[in-house]
Design a protein around this motif. Structure first.
Motif, PDB file in Angstrom:
ATOM      1  N   ARG A 256      51.801  68.092  22.337  1.00 19.18           N
ATOM      2  CA  ARG A 256      50.973  69.011  21.537  1.00 19.18           C
ATOM      3  C   ARG A 256      51.840  69.866  20.632  1.00 19.18           C
ATOM      4  N   PHE A 257      52.970  70.324  21.151  1.00 19.10           N
ATOM      5  CA  PHE A 257      53.897  71.115  20.335  1.00 19.10           C
ATOM      6  C   PHE A 257      54.368  70.292  19.135  1.00 19.10           C
ATOM      7  N   GLY A 258      54.739  69.044  19.399  1.00 14.20           N
ATOM      8  CA  GLY A 258      55.190  68.178  18.326  1.00 14.20           C
ATOM      9  C   GLY A 258      54.115  67.922  17.286  1.00 14.20           C
ATOM     10  N   ALA A 259      52.880  67.785  17.745  1.00  9.93           N
ATOM     11  CA  ALA A 259      51.766  67.533  16.817  1.00  9.93           C
ATOM     12  C   ALA A 259      51.518  68.734  15.913  1.00  9.93           C
ATOM     13  N   ASN A 260      51.734  69.930  16.427  1.00 10.10           N
ATOM     14  CA  ASN A 260      51.448  71.149  15.666  1.00 10.10           C
ATOM     15  C   ASN A 260      52.647  71.642  14.859  1.00 10.10           C
ATOM     16  N   HIS A 261      53.816  71.067  15.106  1.00 11.88           N
ATOM     17  CA  HIS A 261      55.033  71.511  14.414  1.00 11.88           C
ATOM     18  C   HIS A 261      55.133  70.838  13.049  1.00 11.88           C
ATOM     19  N   ALA A 262      55.764  71.549  12.116  1.00 12.36           N
ATOM     20  CA  ALA A 262      55.871  71.017  10.745  1.00 12.36           C
ATOM     21  C   ALA A 262      56.893  69.896  10.608  1.00 12.36           C
ATOM     22  N   ALA A 263      57.747  69.715  11.589  1.00  5.63           N
ATOM     23  CA  ALA A 263      58.803  68.702  11.501  1.00  5.63           C
ATOM     24  C   ALA A 263      58.228  67.300  11.321  1.00  5.63           C
ATOM     25  N   GLU A 264      58.920  66.484  10.520  1.00  3.13           N
ATOM     26  CA  GLU A 264      58.483  65.106  10.292  1.00  3.13           C
ATOM     27  C   GLU A 264      58.950  64.164  11.406  1.00  3.13           C
ATOM     28  N   THR A 265      59.981  64.590  12.141  1.00  9.88           N
ATOM     29  CA  THR A 265      60.544  63.764  13.212  1.00  9.88           C
ATOM     30  C   THR A 265      60.579  64.551  14.510  1.00  9.88           C
ATOM     31  N   LEU A 266      60.159  63.898  15.579  1.00 12.66           N
ATOM     32  CA  LEU A 266      60.229  64.488  16.913  1.00 12.66           C
ATOM     33  C   LEU A 266      61.295  63.748  17.705  1.00 12.66           C
ATOM     34  N   ILE A 267      62.185  64.488  18.331  1.00 16.71           N
ATOM     35  CA  ILE A 267      63.150  63.891  19.258  1.00 16.71           C
ATOM     36  C   ILE A 267      62.717  64.332  20.656  1.00 16.71           C
ATOM     37  N   VAL A 268      62.282  63.381  21.458  1.00 20.70           N
ATOM     38  CA  VAL A 268      61.665  63.660  22.753  1.00 20.70           C
ATOM     39  C   VAL A 268      62.682  63.384  23.862  1.00 20.70           C
ATOM     40  N   ALA A 269      63.147  64.437  24.515  1.00 14.51           N
ATOM     41  CA  ALA A 269      64.050  64.299  25.659  1.00 14.51           C
ATOM     42  C   ALA A 269      63.195  64.275  26.924  1.00 14.51           C
ATOM     43  N   GLY A 270      63.054  63.092  27.483  1.00 10.17           N
ATOM     44  CA  GLY A 270      62.200  62.905  28.654  1.00 10.17           C
ATOM     45  C   GLY A 270      62.241  61.440  29.038  1.00 10.17           C
ATOM     46  N   VAL A 271      61.086  60.902  29.396  1.00  8.64           N
ATOM     47  CA  VAL A 271      60.998  59.469  29.709  1.00  8.64           C
ATOM     48  C   VAL A 271      59.983  58.814  28.775  1.00  8.64           C
TER      49      VAL A 271
ATOM     50  N   PHE B 289      57.086  57.276  28.617  1.00 13.70           N
ATOM     51  CA  PHE B 289      55.661  57.547  28.441  1.00 13.70           C
ATOM     52  C   PHE B 289      55.434  58.856  27.680  1.00 13.70           C
ATOM     53  N   MET B 290      56.392  59.784  27.770  1.00 11.44           N
ATOM     54  CA  MET B 290      56.274  61.042  27.033  1.00 11.44           C
ATOM     55  C   MET B 290      56.428  60.815  25.535  1.00 11.44           C
ATOM     56  N   GLY B 291      57.365  59.937  25.165  1.00 15.28           N
ATOM     57  CA  GLY B 291      57.508  59.582  23.763  1.00 15.28           C
ATOM     58  C   GLY B 291      56.274  58.867  23.238  1.00 15.28           C
ATOM     59  N   GLU B 292      55.699  57.988  24.061  1.00 16.18           N
ATOM     60  CA  GLU B 292      54.486  57.281  23.655  1.00 16.18           C
ATOM     61  C   GLU B 292      53.321  58.247  23.462  1.00 16.18           C
ATOM     62  N   THR B 293      53.195  59.216  24.361  1.00 14.49           N
ATOM     63  CA  THR B 293      52.108  60.195  24.227  1.00 14.49           C
ATOM     64  C   THR B 293      52.261  60.992  22.941  1.00 14.49           C
ATOM     65  N   ALA B 294      53.497  61.371  22.630  1.00 11.16           N
ATOM     66  CA  ALA B 294      53.745  62.087  21.383  1.00 11.16           C
ATOM     67  C   ALA B 294      53.368  61.237  20.174  1.00 11.16           C
ATOM     68  N   LYS B 295      53.674  59.949  20.217  1.00 11.33           N
ATOM     69  CA  LYS B 295      53.351  59.050  19.105  1.00 11.33           C
ATOM     70  C   LYS B 295      51.847  58.852  18.993  1.00 11.33           C
ATOM     71  N   ILE B 296      51.148  58.771  20.109  1.00  8.89           N
ATOM     72  CA  ILE B 296      49.684  58.622  20.090  1.00  8.89           C
ATOM     73  C   ILE B 296      49.035  59.828  19.411  1.00  8.89           C
ATOM     74  N   LEU B 297      49.539  61.018  19.741  1.00  7.68           N
ATOM     75  CA  LEU B 297      48.956  62.238  19.179  1.00  7.68           C
ATOM     76  C   LEU B 297      49.390  62.475  17.733  1.00  7.68           C
ATOM     77  N   THR B 298      50.540  61.919  17.330  1.00  8.12           N
ATOM     78  CA  THR B 298      51.038  62.104  15.959  1.00  8.12           C
ATOM     79  C   THR B 298      51.535  60.773  15.403  1.00  8.12           C
ATOM     80  N   PRO B 299      50.635  59.829  15.146  1.00  2.00           N
ATOM     81  CA  PRO B 299      51.062  58.496  14.704  1.00  2.00           C
ATOM     82  C   PRO B 299      51.777  58.489  13.364  1.00  2.00           C
ATOM     83  N   HIS B 300      51.596  59.545  12.568  1.00  2.68           N
ATOM     84  CA  HIS B 300      52.224  59.604  11.241  1.00  2.68           C
ATOM     85  C   HIS B 300      53.664  60.104  11.294  1.00  2.68           C
ATOM     86  N   LYS B 301      54.104  60.587  12.454  1.00  2.00           N
ATOM     87  CA  LYS B 301      55.461  61.120  12.567  1.00  2.00           C
ATOM     88  C   LYS B 301      56.406  60.087  13.179  1.00  2.00           C
ATOM     89  N   THR B 302      57.688  60.265  12.889  1.00  7.52           N
ATOM     90  CA  THR B 302      58.714  59.463  13.542  1.00  7.52           C
ATOM     91  C   THR B 302      59.024  60.093  14.892  1.00  7.52           C
TER      92      THR B 302
END
Length: 349
Positions: free
Chosen positions: A78-93, A95-108
């Motif tokens: 959710r933080f990544g979806a609401n942030h202005a950054a065009e790229t999210l770097i997800v430190a986790g595992v 499925f967390m990266g996939e969830t971020a991509k599902i919520l923000t498909p337009h971002k890298t």
């Protein structure tokens, strides 16, 4: 053997947790140089770092220093979806990266390594899970966030540990019968609390499954004034010893609000960074994973979370590509978004 038992037996037979090697330790000069490199790349790439509570303290600190966030898996997305950054770097595992991509498909969406996975995700493959669902078409499918995008897309609801109890209680009140996956301990905890009709997938987290009741009781004798904090992915006998049971964010809140000065914590030790940060005068002790039958496959720290090293974060930002970028098929992402949205709307309402 029932069809349900056959399906789960096939999964268990295939399970093989080939734990990865941890990143090579850095000396202080190397660490400082790598952190400086990451900070520079974050600005150049218009990127933000989001980190899970279970990553190593130096990564959590870096996320905070650079304007990112440290949180649970859903809040990371959710933080990544609401942030202005065009790229999210997800430190986790993964499925967390996939969830971020599902919520923000337009971002890298990048990860330090795509090999960082989760025993709950591995233990719930989509083919067998779909067969499990097909064998019980009368049940509402509720899956934990610790699952692949494909499993989420097969579900009616996706839940996190902080909201699972409320959602299952609501569905039970509506007369729904539940098919729950993948964590059996969390499912059993929710069933006991709600009385809901729940059919369980037999998955488990390698970290929480290892906490030992007898060893915990012995440790409590050494620290009789300590409060015991337990994540509900732990076995029922461990949960029964708890002074507070809850998700990562709920346990952090309990560590702040309970009057105790000492806490025995039954979850990944990565959480100690945030607990100590918010309550610097308090003392935190790892719940034991030793005792009868102990394998210490995790020793209270997820081996896949430990793959999120500083060098890997810098490499992901600098090079991206197949080794680091998360891709989710758009059609699959749209289907997975539906049960996620259902949960988010429930939380709002």
């Amino acid at each position: 053997m029932s069809i349900t038992e056959e399906i789960q037996a096939r999964v268990i037979d295939k399970l093989d947790y080939a734990f990865p090697a941890k990143p090579k330790p850095l000396n202080e000069r190397e660490k400082a140089d790598t952190i400086a490199r990451i900070k520079k790349l974050l600005k150049e790439k218009n990127a933000v770092l989001v980190a899970h509570y279970y990553t190593d303290p130096e990564i959590q600190a870096l996320a905070e220093e650079t304007g990112g966030c440290v949180s649970d898996s859903l809040e990371m997305a959710r933080f990544g979806a609401n942030h202005a950054a065009e790229t999210l770097i997800v430190a986790g595992v993964k499925f967390m990266g996939e969830t971020a991509k599902i919520l923000t498909p337009h971002k890298t969406v990048l990860m330090p390594t795509l090999e960082a996975t989760c025993s709950l995700d591995i233990g719930c493959p989509i083919e067998e899970f779909s067969a499990f669902c097909d064998a019980h078409p009368d049940r509402t499918v509720v899956v934990y966030a610790n699952t692949s995008a494909a499993v989420k897309a097969r579900a009616d609801w996706v839940v996190t540990s902080s909201i699972a109890l409320d959602i299952v209680d609501h569905l039970d009140a509506e007369g729904e019968k539940i098919l729950w996956a993948p964590d059996q301990h969390l499912g059993n905890y929710i069933q006991k609390q709600t009385g809901a009709d729940m059919l369980m997938w037999q998955g488990a987290c390698v970290v929480h499954d290892e906490f030992k009741t007898k060893a915990l009781e012995d440790l409590k004798k050494v620290y009789p004034e300590a409060a015991i904090l337990v994540h509900p992915e732990s076995p029922a006998a461990v949960v029964e010893l708890a002074d507070a049971v809850g998700s990562t964010s709920q346990l952090i809140k309990a560590s702040q609000e309970l009057p105790n000065d000492t806490f025995i914590v039954a979850t990944d030790r990565g959480i100690f960074y945030k607990m100590q940060q918010l309550s610097p005068h308090k003392h935190f002790i790892e719940a034991p994973t030793a005792g009868n039958g102990a394998t210490c496959r995790s020793c209270a720290h997820c081996p896949w979370m430990a793959m999120n090293g500083l060098v890997a974060i810098a490499d992901a930002l600098e090079h991206g590509g197949k080794a680091h970028e998360i891709h989710v098929d758009p059609a699959l992402g749209e289907r997975a978004m539906q049960p996620l949205t259902r949960m988010l709307n429930f939380k709002k309402g």
